[in-house]
Scaffold this active site. Structure first.
Site, PDB file in Angstrom:
ATOM      1  N   CYS A 112      -3.543   1.234  -9.559  1.00  0.00           N
ATOM      2  CA  CYS A 112      -3.473  -0.204  -9.242  1.00  0.00           C
ATOM      3  C   CYS A 112      -3.887  -1.078 -10.421  1.00  0.00           C
ATOM      4  O   CYS A 112      -3.604  -2.271 -10.447  1.00  0.00           O
ATOM      5  CB  CYS A 112      -4.342  -0.514  -8.029  1.00  0.00           C
ATOM      6  SG  CYS A 112      -3.816   0.401  -6.588  1.00  0.00           S
ATOM      7  N   HIS A 252      -5.484  -7.989  -7.464  1.00  0.00           N
ATOM      8  CA  HIS A 252      -4.701  -6.885  -6.899  1.00  0.00           C
ATOM      9  C   HIS A 252      -4.695  -7.028  -5.376  1.00  0.00           C
ATOM     10  O   HIS A 252      -5.702  -7.377  -4.770  1.00  0.00           O
ATOM     11  CB  HIS A 252      -5.342  -5.556  -7.314  1.00  0.00           C
ATOM     12  CG  HIS A 252      -4.763  -4.383  -6.613  1.00  0.00           C
ATOM     13  ND1 HIS A 252      -3.406  -4.133  -6.599  1.00  0.00           N
ATOM     14  CD2 HIS A 252      -5.340  -3.397  -5.880  1.00  0.00           C
ATOM     15  CE1 HIS A 252      -3.175  -3.036  -5.907  1.00  0.00           C
ATOM     16  NE2 HIS A 252      -4.330  -2.575  -5.449  1.00  0.00           N
ATOM     17  N   ASN A 282       0.538  -3.273  -0.365  1.00  0.00           N
ATOM     18  CA  ASN A 282      -0.004  -2.885  -1.662  1.00  0.00           C
ATOM     19  C   ASN A 282       1.069  -2.125  -2.454  1.00  0.00           C
ATOM     20  O   ASN A 282       1.407  -0.998  -2.113  1.00  0.00           O
ATOM     21  CB  ASN A 282      -1.238  -2.001  -1.430  1.00  0.00           C
ATOM     22  CG  ASN A 282      -1.907  -1.563  -2.719  1.00  0.00           C
ATOM     23  OD1 ASN A 282      -1.381  -1.764  -3.807  1.00  0.00           O
ATOM     24  ND2 ASN A 282      -3.077  -0.946  -2.593  1.00  0.00           N
TER      25      ASN A 282
END
Ligand code: ACO
Length: 329
Positions: A112, A252, A282
């Site tokens: 990520c 994020h 995500n």
């Protein structure tokens, strides 16, 4: 001279999967997913669609928006944990797809935080003055490594990505600082055990679903809140800035509760926090560049604005970055 982002672009696959769609195939509910994560839907690739296809859309769009020919690109960096295959690299496939005959490049695995690692790497090439135009794409096709029988992970992720072109600035704007971190002791809490050299594919590894991502969600949550907030706060302190100085915080997108906690710790008002997790879930290395491109296209950022980016992910990896927006346009 710093490196600056002169163009942004994004692409998500057409196919939308809502929480209600997931209710039909696993023991979960729209209400649970929304209230615990903030996610309403995500996009999944269609049949025969993979990471390089998403990248190719993004790369073509970047060239068009900046009015460049493929031969203008010096380096292609693709941040992803879901490459088309282990070899050749996704960067090589994209280079061929867009006909960037002068470019070399590589894939970068930072989960990520991958897009921040990619930006930092690309910026150094540009700052060296040896390379003029570096394309950095953050992208993931998480549906390819999701076990749709595991509600602990399956509801969280989506597919998609975004990218930028990095060039030299004429002044001191652009990417002017970053704090990047890694702590490999976090590895066991979020991983895909099989498919690499440690556990090559066997009938047994496939039957045991070792080729899917698995996690200890509560531990990830705890470390993500602390990690992301720590580095975001630290980079502000380092430059004697407060949350009020930030025009837009692009975090994020893993969980709305993680984002709120990090923004709160940094004293950034909620109206200055970019949130799109409800739409995409995500997308791992894709969340930051998708957010950046949306903010750019919708006029949420203008030249001179100060942006704060922050991320946390598998590894553990995490980091923050300050950008003084300057598209040279
Ligand atoms: N639907 C319905 N119920 C569920 C689901 C689901 N999809 N998943 C778990 N539950 C149940 C659990 O089984 C548990 O039931 P129990 O109380 O009977 O045991 C209950 O819900 C609560 O589970 P918790 O794990 O305590 O739920 P929590 O509020 O911690 O939320 C979540 C779980 C969403 C996974 C959260 O911990 C999280 O977001 N963690 C971060 C994980 C993450 O983002 N990983 C992505 C990669 S890393 C990154 O991007 C930062």
């Amino acid at each position: 001279m710093n490196a600056t982002i002169t163009t942004t672009a994004r692409y998500v696959p057409k196919n939308i999967v809502t929480n209600h769609d997931l209710e039909k195939i696993m023991d979960t509910s729209d209400e649970w997913i929304k209230s615990r994560t903030g996610i309403h839907q995500r996009h999944f690739v269609g049949e025969n669609e993979a990471t390089s296809d998403i990248c190719t859309h993004i790369a073509k769009s970047l060239l068009e928006k900046r009015n460049l020919s493929p031969d203008d690109i010096d380096i292609i960096i693709i941040s992803t944990v879901t490459p088309d295959m282990l070899a050749p690299s996704t960067a090589a496939i994209v280079q061929n797809n867009i006909g960037a005959s002068r470019a070399w490049g590589f894939d970068l695995s930072g989960a990520c935080t991958g897009f921040l690692y990619g930006l930092e790497t690309g910026a150094k090439f540009v700052e060296s003055s040896q390379y003029n135009k570096v394309m950095v794409i953050g992208v993931d096709t998480m549906s390819s490594i999701l076990n749709l029988e595991d509600r602990n992970t399956a509801v969280l992720f989506g597919d998609g990505g975004g990218g930028v072109i990095l060039e030299q600035t004429g002044d001191n704007s652009g990417i002017f600082d970053s704090i990047l971190k890694m702590d490999g002791s976090g590895g066991p809490f979020l991983q895909m055990p099989a498919g690499g050299s440690r556990m090559p594919a066997t009938i047994e590894s496939v039957e045991n679903k070792m080729h899917y991502i698995r996690q200890d969600g509560r531990t990830v949550f705890k470390f993500a809140v602390k990690g992301m907030a720590d580095v975001a706060e630290k980079i502000l302190e380092k430059h004697q800035l407060t949350g009020d100085d930030i025009s837009l915080f692009i975090p994020h997108q893993a969980n709305k509760r993680i984002i709120d906690a990090a923004a709160n710790r940094c004293g950034i008002d909620s109206d200055k926090v970019l949130i799109n997790i409800h739409e995409y879930g995500n997308t791992t290395a894709g969340t930051l560049p998708i957010g950046l491109s949306e903010a750019d296209d919708t006029g949420k950022i203008k030249n001179g604005d100060l942006l704060l980016l922050a991320a946390f992910g598998a590894g553990w990896t995490w980091g923050s970055m300050l950008i003084k927006w300057d598209t040279l346009s």
